[in-house]
Design a protein around this motif. Structure first.
Motif, PDB file in Angstrom:
ATOM      1  N   LEU A  76     -13.065  26.521 -42.481  1.00 25.04           N
ATOM      2  CA  LEU A  76     -13.830  26.846 -41.279  1.00 25.04           C
ATOM      3  C   LEU A  76     -14.477  25.608 -40.680  1.00 25.04           C
ATOM      4  CD1 LEU A  76     -15.595  30.230 -42.157  1.00 25.04           C
ATOM      5  CD2 LEU A  76     -13.942  29.829 -40.320  1.00 25.04           C
ATOM      6  N   ASP A  77     -15.001  24.743 -41.547  1.00 24.91           N
ATOM      7  CA  ASP A  77     -15.625  23.517 -41.052  1.00 24.91           C
ATOM      8  C   ASP A  77     -14.620  22.663 -40.285  1.00 24.91           C
ATOM      9  OD1 ASP A  77     -18.097  24.173 -42.095  1.00 24.91           O
ATOM     10  OD2 ASP A  77     -17.857  22.960 -43.911  1.00 24.91           O
ATOM     11  N   LEU A  78     -13.408  22.551 -40.815  1.00 23.97           N
ATOM     12  CA  LEU A  78     -12.379  21.755 -40.147  1.00 23.97           C
ATOM     13  C   LEU A  78     -11.982  22.365 -38.811  1.00 23.97           C
ATOM     14  CD1 LEU A  78     -10.159  20.795 -43.206  1.00 23.97           C
ATOM     15  CD2 LEU A  78     -11.411  19.211 -41.736  1.00 23.97           C
ATOM     16  N   VAL A  79     -11.869  23.693 -38.768  1.00 25.22           N
ATOM     17  CA  VAL A  79     -11.567  24.359 -37.500  1.00 25.22           C
ATOM     18  C   VAL A  79     -12.667  24.063 -36.493  1.00 25.22           C
ATOM     19  CG1 VAL A  79     -11.330  26.582 -36.344  1.00 25.22           C
ATOM     20  CG2 VAL A  79     -10.184  26.201 -38.521  1.00 25.22           C
ATOM     21  N   GLY A  80     -13.905  24.167 -36.929  1.00 21.82           N
ATOM     22  CA  GLY A  80     -15.015  23.903 -36.038  1.00 21.82           C
ATOM     23  C   GLY A  80     -15.070  22.475 -35.545  1.00 21.82           C
ATOM     24  N   GLN A  81     -14.703  21.531 -36.413  1.00 19.85           N
ATOM     25  CA  GLN A  81     -14.772  20.109 -36.058  1.00 19.85           C
ATOM     26  C   GLN A  81     -13.591  19.659 -35.211  1.00 19.85           C
ATOM     27  OE1 GLN A  81     -14.872  18.264 -39.915  1.00 19.85           O
ATOM     28  NE2 GLN A  81     -16.756  19.332 -40.504  1.00 19.85           N
ATOM     29  N   ARG A  82     -12.372  20.074 -35.609  1.00 23.30           N
ATOM     30  CA  ARG A  82     -11.176  19.496 -34.981  1.00 23.30           C
ATOM     31  C   ARG A  82     -10.124  20.534 -34.579  1.00 23.30           C
ATOM     32  NH1 ARG A  82     -11.730  16.045 -39.452  1.00 23.30           N
ATOM     33  NH2 ARG A  82      -9.674  16.496 -40.292  1.00 23.30           N
ATOM     34  N   GLY A  83     -10.392  21.803 -34.819  1.00 27.58           N
ATOM     35  CA  GLY A  83      -9.448  22.827 -34.411  1.00 27.58           C
ATOM     36  C   GLY A  83      -8.490  23.239 -35.515  1.00 27.58           C
ATOM     37  N   VAL A  84      -7.731  24.296 -35.246  1.00 28.38           N
ATOM     38  CA  VAL A  84      -6.805  24.863 -36.231  1.00 28.38           C
ATOM     39  C   VAL A  84      -5.777  23.841 -36.701  1.00 28.38           C
ATOM     40  CG1 VAL A  84      -4.963  26.565 -36.524  1.00 28.38           C
ATOM     41  CG2 VAL A  84      -7.111  27.252 -35.459  1.00 28.38           C
ATOM     42  N   SER A  85      -5.339  22.980 -35.811  1.00 27.50           N
ATOM     43  CA  SER A  85      -4.296  22.004 -36.167  1.00 27.50           C
ATOM     44  C   SER A  85      -4.757  21.027 -37.242  1.00 27.50           C
ATOM     45  CB  SER A  85      -3.841  21.236 -34.930  1.00 27.50           C
ATOM     46  OG  SER A  85      -4.914  20.498 -34.372  1.00 27.50           O
ATOM     47  N   ALA A  88     -19.993  34.647 -31.298  1.00 28.31           N
ATOM     48  CA  ALA A  88     -20.917  33.588 -30.884  1.00 28.31           C
ATOM     49  C   ALA A  88     -21.860  33.171 -32.010  1.00 28.31           C
ATOM     50  CB  ALA A  88     -21.723  34.044 -29.671  1.00 28.31           C
ATOM     51  N   ALA A  89     -21.951  33.974 -33.065  1.00 28.27           N
ATOM     52  CA  ALA A  89     -22.876  33.677 -34.161  1.00 28.27           C
ATOM     53  C   ALA A  89     -22.452  32.461 -34.976  1.00 28.27           C
ATOM     54  CB  ALA A  89     -23.014  34.896 -35.077  1.00 28.27           C
ATOM     55  N   ASP A  90     -21.160  32.125 -34.938  1.00 26.38           N
ATOM     56  CA  ASP A  90     -20.654  31.004 -35.729  1.00 26.38           C
ATOM     57  C   ASP A  90     -19.631  30.240 -34.891  1.00 26.38           C
ATOM     58  OD1 ASP A  90     -19.390  29.265 -37.506  1.00 26.38           O
ATOM     59  OD2 ASP A  90     -19.468  30.673 -39.181  1.00 26.38           O
ATOM     60  N   PRO A  91     -19.985  29.051 -34.385  1.00 30.40           N
ATOM     61  CA  PRO A  91     -19.068  28.291 -33.527  1.00 30.40           C
ATOM     62  C   PRO A  91     -17.715  28.012 -34.186  1.00 30.40           C
ATOM     63  CG  PRO A  91     -21.273  27.329 -33.471  1.00 30.40           C
ATOM     64  CD  PRO A  91     -21.273  28.365 -34.567  1.00 30.40           C
ATOM     65  N   ARG A  92     -17.702  27.900 -35.519  1.00 28.65           N
ATOM     66  CA  ARG A  92     -16.434  27.648 -36.209  1.00 28.65           C
ATOM     67  C   ARG A  92     -15.503  28.843 -36.039  1.00 28.65           C
ATOM     68  NH1 ARG A  92     -18.414  26.963 -42.162  1.00 28.65           N
ATOM     69  NH2 ARG A  92     -19.228  29.005 -41.537  1.00 28.65           N
ATOM     70  N   TYR A 129     -11.079  31.996 -33.352  1.00 27.79           N
ATOM     71  CA  TYR A 129     -10.664  33.135 -32.527  1.00 27.79           C
ATOM     72  C   TYR A 129      -9.987  32.651 -31.250  1.00 27.79           C
ATOM     73  CZ  TYR A 129     -11.179  37.520 -29.878  1.00 27.79           C
ATOM     74  OH  TYR A 129     -10.954  38.655 -29.132  1.00 27.79           O
ATOM     75  N   ALA A 130     -10.580  31.640 -30.619  1.00 28.61           N
ATOM     76  CA  ALA A 130     -10.047  31.155 -29.349  1.00 28.61           C
ATOM     77  C   ALA A 130      -8.674  30.509 -29.506  1.00 28.61           C
ATOM     78  CB  ALA A 130     -11.023  30.154 -28.727  1.00 28.61           C
ATOM     79  N   GLU A 131      -8.381  29.949 -30.702  1.00 27.65           N
ATOM     80  CA  GLU A 131      -7.129  29.213 -30.889  1.00 27.65           C
ATOM     81  C   GLU A 131      -6.024  30.026 -31.570  1.00 27.65           C
ATOM     82  OE1 GLU A 131      -7.646  25.361 -32.657  1.00 27.65           O
ATOM     83  OE2 GLU A 131      -9.208  24.768 -31.235  1.00 27.65           O
ATOM     84  N   THR A 132      -6.292  31.284 -31.891  1.00 25.76           N
ATOM     85  CA  THR A 132      -5.269  32.060 -32.604  1.00 25.76           C
ATOM     86  C   THR A 132      -3.976  32.209 -31.804  1.00 25.76           C
ATOM     87  OG1 THR A 132      -6.304  34.101 -31.797  1.00 25.76           O
ATOM     88  CG2 THR A 132      -6.870  33.386 -34.030  1.00 25.76           C
ATOM     89  N   GLY A 133      -4.095  32.290 -30.493  1.00 24.90           N
ATOM     90  CA  GLY A 133      -2.898  32.488 -29.684  1.00 24.90           C
ATOM     91  C   GLY A 133      -1.988  31.275 -29.613  1.00 24.90           C
ATOM     92  N   ALA A 134      -2.501  30.106 -30.015  1.00 26.71           N
ATOM     93  CA  ALA A 134      -1.714  28.874 -29.914  1.00 26.71           C
ATOM     94  C   ALA A 134      -1.044  28.477 -31.224  1.00 26.71           C
ATOM     95  CB  ALA A 134      -2.626  27.731 -29.446  1.00 26.71           C
ATOM     96  N   HIS A 135      -1.189  29.292 -32.258  1.00 24.87           N
ATOM     97  CA  HIS A 135      -0.643  28.963 -33.573  1.00 24.87           C
ATOM     98  C   HIS A 135       0.335  30.051 -33.988  1.00 24.87           C
ATOM     99  CE1 HIS A 135      -0.494  28.403 -37.939  1.00 24.87           C
ATOM    100  NE2 HIS A 135      -0.841  27.151 -37.708  1.00 24.87           N
ATOM    101  N   ASP A 136       1.550  29.660 -34.333  1.00 24.49           N
ATOM    102  CA  ASP A 136       2.600  30.638 -34.623  1.00 24.49           C
ATOM    103  C   ASP A 136       2.206  31.634 -35.703  1.00 24.49           C
ATOM    104  OD1 ASP A 136       4.227  29.530 -32.722  1.00 24.49           O
ATOM    105  OD2 ASP A 136       5.376  28.288 -34.125  1.00 24.49           O
ATOM    106  N   ALA A 137       1.652  31.150 -36.799  1.00 26.04           N
ATOM    107  CA  ALA A 137       1.332  32.044 -37.921  1.00 26.04           C
ATOM    108  C   ALA A 137       0.197  33.000 -37.581  1.00 26.04           C
ATOM    109  CB  ALA A 137       0.961  31.220 -39.149  1.00 26.04           C
TER     110      ALA A 137
END
Length: 201
Positions: A31-40, A111-115, A120-128
């Protein structure tokens, strides 16, 4: 017949509890990595490093990074469903109030957790994760039809409306979380709720 090895306790902590603790560290690191730099940015190596563990312990809990990402999304979606169910409990028997309570529960949970919001916002851009997102849209459409609109889920017109509202809300909330919509939380909830009421049969 051989006897399975006995797992020893270490400093009073069982092997199972140690595994559970390592898994929790990996989840938080992901979660920390997603919050810092995104799912990728999430890889087995980056998550293990962030958690202060070796890759061996990553693979002890997750087959690969996609399994971890899906677990993160499953946890998030489960919390959203719980929040919506709790919000609907005691809500006045009015479709507008139920729609508003549902939208607010979704927005507040994300909104309670930016990570988790970025996840949630990036789920549509990742195949899995795109497949899991589609499954979630179906689940939320059913929830909308049955628990919010209290209609017949076999009605094709209601199914169309529910899918339209859920997919549109998901897209709008994702853009709001990404900072693309200059609206306060209350304005977002009010606008999305008004659209939902207008489309409700």
């Amino acid at each position: 017949m051989s006897t399975p090895p006995v797992e020893r306790r270490y400093r009073g902590v069982s092997a199972e509890d140690r595994r559970s603790g390592r898994r929790e560290k990996l989840v938080e690191a992901g979660l920390d990595l997603v919050g810092q730099r995104g799912v990728s940015a999430v890889t087995a190596e980056s998550v293990a490093t962030e958690a202060g563990l070796t890759k061996r312990y990553f693979y002890e809990s997750f087959a690969d990074r996609d399994v971890l990402l899906r677990a993160l999304v499953d946890d998030l979606l489960g919390d959203v469903q719980v929040a919506i169910a709790e919000a609907l409990t005691g809500t006045p028997d009015d479709v507008g109030a139920r729609i508003s309570a549902t939208v607010r529960a979704l927005v507040d949970t994300l909104a309670a957790d930016p990570r988790r919001a970025r996840l949630y916002a990036e789920t549509g851009a990742h195949d899995a994760l795109r497949t899991r997102r589609e499954e979630a849209l179906d689940d939320y459409a059913m929830l909308l039809m049955v628990d919010v609109l209290r209609g017949d889920p076999t009605d094709p017109h209601l199914r169309l409306t529910a899918r339209l509202v859920v997919a549109g809300t998901t897209d709008v909330v994702s853009h709001w979380l990404a900072g693309d919509l200059d609206l306060t939380r209350d304005e977002l909830v009010a606008d999305v709720s008004a659209i939902g009421v207008a489309l409700a049969p």
